[in-house]
Enzyme design. Structure first.
Site, PDB file in Angstrom:
ATOM      1  N   GLY A  77       0.845  -1.184   0.000  1.00 49.85           N
ATOM      2  CA  GLY A  77       0.000   0.000   0.000  1.00 49.85           C
ATOM      3  C   GLY A  77       0.880   1.233   0.000  1.00 49.85           C
ATOM      4  O   GLY A  77       2.011   1.196   0.498  1.00 49.85           O
ATOM      5  N   GLN A  82       3.514   9.768   0.748  1.00 50.73           N
ATOM      6  CA  GLN A  82       4.743   8.971   0.796  1.00 50.73           C
ATOM      7  C   GLN A  82       5.594   9.151  -0.446  1.00 50.73           C
ATOM      8  O   GLN A  82       6.750   8.705  -0.465  1.00 50.73           O
ATOM      9  CB  GLN A  82       4.407   7.495   1.001  1.00 50.73           C
ATOM     10  N   CYS A 128       6.231  -0.065   7.533  1.00 50.73           N
ATOM     11  CA  CYS A 128       5.855   1.079   6.714  1.00 50.73           C
ATOM     12  C   CYS A 128       7.017   1.444   5.798  1.00 50.73           C
ATOM     13  O   CYS A 128       8.174   1.492   6.245  1.00 50.73           O
ATOM     14  CB  CYS A 128       5.491   2.264   7.613  1.00 50.73           C
ATOM     15  N   LEU A 129       6.708   1.725   4.535  1.00 51.35           N
ATOM     16  CA  LEU A 129       7.753   2.128   3.601  1.00 51.35           C
ATOM     17  C   LEU A 129       8.416   3.429   4.020  1.00 51.35           C
ATOM     18  O   LEU A 129       9.565   3.691   3.650  1.00 51.35           O
ATOM     19  CB  LEU A 129       7.170   2.269   2.192  1.00 51.35           C
ATOM     20  N   HIS A 170      -3.972   1.529   7.727  1.00 50.50           N
ATOM     21  CA  HIS A 170      -2.632   2.112   7.700  1.00 50.50           C
ATOM     22  C   HIS A 170      -2.546   3.245   6.674  1.00 50.50           C
ATOM     23  O   HIS A 170      -2.049   4.340   6.973  1.00 50.50           O
ATOM     24  CB  HIS A 170      -1.634   0.994   7.359  1.00 50.50           C
ATOM     25  N   GLU A 171      -3.052   2.990   5.453  1.00 48.29           N
ATOM     26  CA  GLU A 171      -2.949   4.001   4.393  1.00 48.29           C
ATOM     27  C   GLU A 171      -3.865   5.189   4.648  1.00 48.29           C
ATOM     28  O   GLU A 171      -3.501   6.339   4.370  1.00 48.29           O
ATOM     29  CB  GLU A 171      -3.251   3.377   3.029  1.00 48.29           C
ATOM     30  N   HIS A 174      -2.172   7.515   7.030  1.00 46.71           N
ATOM     31  CA  HIS A 174      -1.155   8.353   6.393  1.00 46.71           C
ATOM     32  C   HIS A 174      -1.731   9.682   5.921  1.00 46.71           C
ATOM     33  O   HIS A 174      -1.127  10.745   6.109  1.00 46.71           O
ATOM     34  CB  HIS A 174      -0.566   7.632   5.174  1.00 46.71           C
TER      35      HIS A 174
END
Length: 209
Positions: A77, A82, A128-129, A170-171, A174
């Site tokens: 995701g 990001q 997380c990226l 999660h997304e 963000h």
């Protein structure tokens, strides 16, 4: 986060994000250009993003670029902030706990408030990226419903269970300025940042000055 209008909720069916998942993801990715990932500490990650109001070719290109960036970083995701873009949109290419692949995008996402009977917490590891190399246990409901719009501005509703439910939460977080480490205890957050500092990212990132 406010709930959307109840009439709109009743009139929208869950989106089919399973059919032709592989082909749809490949098409997005092939049209896109991979961008570097912003990491914790970058200002765009720590504030609520702007609503998407223009559903145009520029938005479609951003979504394609996000799919390309997600694949480069080997993520499931990715939110627009990001890749440094201050807009409420995320993409996903994520399996659920049954191994079913879900591929799609959501603009202006809003998470449903779950009734008590649906709030079964799963305390699996989360990463997380934007916090590369770090993982921590984080309890989240194992079911999620996200309401928003697609790239054409049409209303959509996405339903997720298990790992995919975690991805949706999660997304969405963000885009409202929260990283998963913001939901950890001070001790666990410190440990996650230490893990990040000790490991080199395996994909291009934007360094924080």
């Amino acid at each position: 986060m406010a709930q959307q209008d109840s009439d709109q909720q009743e009139n929208v069916a869950f989106v089919d994000d399973v059919t032709d998942a592989k082909e749809r993801e490949a098409a997005h990715r092939e049209r896109g250009t991979s961008r570097p990932i912003t990491v914790v500490g970058h200002p765009v990650l720590h504030k609520e993003c702007k609503d998407v109001t223009e559903f145009d070719d520029e938005l479609a290109q951003l979504i394609d670029d996000m799919f390309a960036s997600q694949r480069t970083a080997e993520g499931v995701g990715l939110a627009a902030n990001q890749v440094g873009v201050d807009l409420k949109v995320f993409v996903y290419d994520c399996p659920d706990d049954e191994g079913v692949r879900h591929v799609g995008h959501v603009c202006n996402p809003v998470l449903d408030e779950l009734p008590a009977g649906r709030r079964v917490l799963d305390d699996s590891n989360e990463g997380c990226l934007s916090v590369p190399g770090a993982y921590a246990e984080l309890p989240r409901p194992d079911y999620a419903v996200v309401r928003g719009q697609n790239a054409k501005g049409e209303p959509i509703v996405v339903e997720g269970t298990g790992y995919f439910a975690r991805c949706l939460q999660h997304e969405t977080d963000h885009l409202y300025g929260y990283l998963y480490i913001d939901r950890l205890s001070k001790r666990d957050r410190k440990d996650a940042l230490k893990q990040m500092a000790e490991r080199e990212p395996r994909y291009p990132v934007v360094p924080n000055d």
